[in-house]
Design a protein around this motif. Structure first.
Motif, PDB file in Angstrom:
ATOM      1  N   LEU A  66      26.430 -46.342  -2.752  1.00 19.08           N
ATOM      2  CA  LEU A  66      26.778 -47.244  -3.076  1.00 19.08           C
ATOM      3  C   LEU A  66      26.679 -48.725  -2.302  1.00 19.08           C
ATOM      4  O   LEU A  66      27.033 -49.706  -2.981  1.00 19.08           O
ATOM      5  N   TRP A  67      26.939 -48.464  -1.202  1.00 17.19           N
ATOM      6  CA  TRP A  67      26.463 -49.426  -0.034  1.00 17.19           C
ATOM      7  C   TRP A  67      25.633 -50.373  -0.424  1.00 17.19           C
ATOM      8  O   TRP A  67      25.403 -51.257  -0.583  1.00 17.19           O
ATOM      9  N   GLU A  68      24.129 -49.675  -0.867  1.00 19.08           N
ATOM     10  CA  GLU A  68      22.992 -49.819  -0.799  1.00 19.08           C
ATOM     11  C   GLU A  68      23.342 -51.281  -2.603  1.00 19.08           C
ATOM     12  O   GLU A  68      22.830 -52.367  -3.016  1.00 19.08           O
ATOM     13  N   TYR A  69      24.323 -50.820  -3.558  1.00 18.93           N
ATOM     14  CA  TYR A  69      23.817 -50.598  -5.151  1.00 18.93           C
ATOM     15  C   TYR A  69      24.612 -52.012  -5.034  1.00 18.93           C
ATOM     16  O   TYR A  69      24.876 -52.992  -5.695  1.00 18.93           O
ATOM     17  N   PHE A  70      25.594 -51.875  -4.713  1.00 18.30           N
ATOM     18  CA  PHE A  70      26.731 -53.392  -4.291  1.00 18.30           C
ATOM     19  C   PHE A  70      26.554 -54.143  -3.239  1.00 18.30           C
ATOM     20  O   PHE A  70      27.125 -55.045  -2.793  1.00 18.30           O
ATOM     21  N   GLN A  71      25.514 -54.080  -2.493  1.00 24.06           N
ATOM     22  CA  GLN A  71      25.200 -54.370  -1.603  1.00 24.06           C
ATOM     23  C   GLN A  71      26.515 -55.124  -0.496  1.00 24.06           C
ATOM     24  O   GLN A  71      26.463 -56.361  -0.266  1.00 24.06           O
ATOM     25  N   THR A  72      26.324 -54.019  -0.346  1.00 24.93           N
ATOM     26  CA  THR A  72      27.521 -54.176   0.723  1.00 24.93           C
ATOM     27  C   THR A  72      27.474 -53.395   2.339  1.00 24.93           C
ATOM     28  O   THR A  72      27.686 -52.865   1.877  1.00 24.93           O
ATOM     29  N   THR A  73      28.220 -54.075   3.598  1.00 29.12           N
ATOM     30  CA  THR A  73      28.679 -53.203   4.100  1.00 29.12           C
ATOM     31  C   THR A  73      30.382 -53.034   4.458  1.00 29.12           C
ATOM     32  O   THR A  73      30.683 -52.122   5.341  1.00 29.12           O
ATOM     33  N   ASP A  74      30.131 -53.468   3.622  1.00 31.57           N
ATOM     34  CA  ASP A  74      32.328 -53.654   3.761  1.00 31.57           C
ATOM     35  C   ASP A  74      33.145 -52.552   2.661  1.00 31.57           C
ATOM     36  O   ASP A  74      33.609 -51.463   1.990  1.00 31.57           O
ATOM     37  N   PRO A  75      33.895 -51.911   4.153  1.00 28.56           N
ATOM     38  CA  PRO A  75      34.617 -50.177   3.439  1.00 28.56           C
ATOM     39  C   PRO A  75      35.773 -50.319   2.520  1.00 28.56           C
ATOM     40  O   PRO A  75      36.448 -49.675   2.004  1.00 28.56           O
ATOM     41  N   GLU A  76      36.292 -52.059   2.837  1.00 34.37           N
ATOM     42  CA  GLU A  76      37.582 -52.444   1.725  1.00 34.37           C
ATOM     43  C   GLU A  76      36.678 -53.039   0.708  1.00 34.37           C
ATOM     44  O   GLU A  76      37.361 -53.592  -0.607  1.00 34.37           O
TER      45      GLU A  76
END
Length: 172
Positions: A66-76
């Motif tokens: 999901l981190w890759e799919y949404f292109q984020t490293t933000d856990p919030e």
């Protein structure tokens, strides 16, 4: 003995395949998106007619996190945060905007036979039209209230019991 057991097993397998085929047809035609991720938030499956609106093929993102799919490293980031809560054992629902549409998502922890969470099952419904209709209704209500309150004549809304429901400034 043996022949009867083999026949019974074959019939049970045929019934199971037919049931799985019916379920797959229903899921693939549902106007929703259904997915599973493992405990590391890595896609294991994605199905549903709702994928088409996003230009996504079923199971296209299997193996991607999901981190890759949404292109984020933000856990919030809301979808990530909600999946993390589900991995923690909590059933959650949330609303989010994605690709210009508004989705209501429901997440359930997926557990093995011992009750240990091994991932998440999710379903998302496109609620864009409903939310826009709600916004339009709120705007119409706001315009009515403003017109009613600022009308140059006295106005009253009377309820079904004959009682005053609302009075404007001029009426008062």
């Amino acid at each position: 003995g043996f022949i009867t057991d083999v026949t019974a097993q074959r019939e049970a397998n045929d019934a199971l395949r037919q049931s799985e085929a019916r379920t797959r047809i229903v899921v693939e035609q549902m106007p929703a998106i259904l997915w599973t991720v493992d405990a590391n938030l890595r896609y294991e499956s994605s199905l549903g007619a709702g994928l088409k609106a996003l230009g996504i093929e079923p199971n296209q993102h299997n193996g991607m996190t999901l981190w890759e799919y949404f292109q984020t490293t933000d856990p919030e980031y809301k979808p990530i945060a909600m999946h993390l809560r589900a991995v923690g054992g909590e059933a959650v629902s949330y609303e989010t905007e994605w690709a210009g549409n508004i989705y209501q998502s429901f997440l359930e922890p997926r557990r093995n036979e011992e009750g240990i969470v091994t991932g998440v099952i999710g379903v998302a419904l496109d609620v864009t039209e409903h939310r826009r209709a709600d916004q339009n209704l709120r705007q119409v209500e706001a315009h009515f209230r403003a017109a009613f309150d600022n009308a140059p004549i006295g106005m009253a809304l009377i309820g079904t019991q004959g009682t005053y429901v609302q009075l404007n400034k001029r009426f008062c």
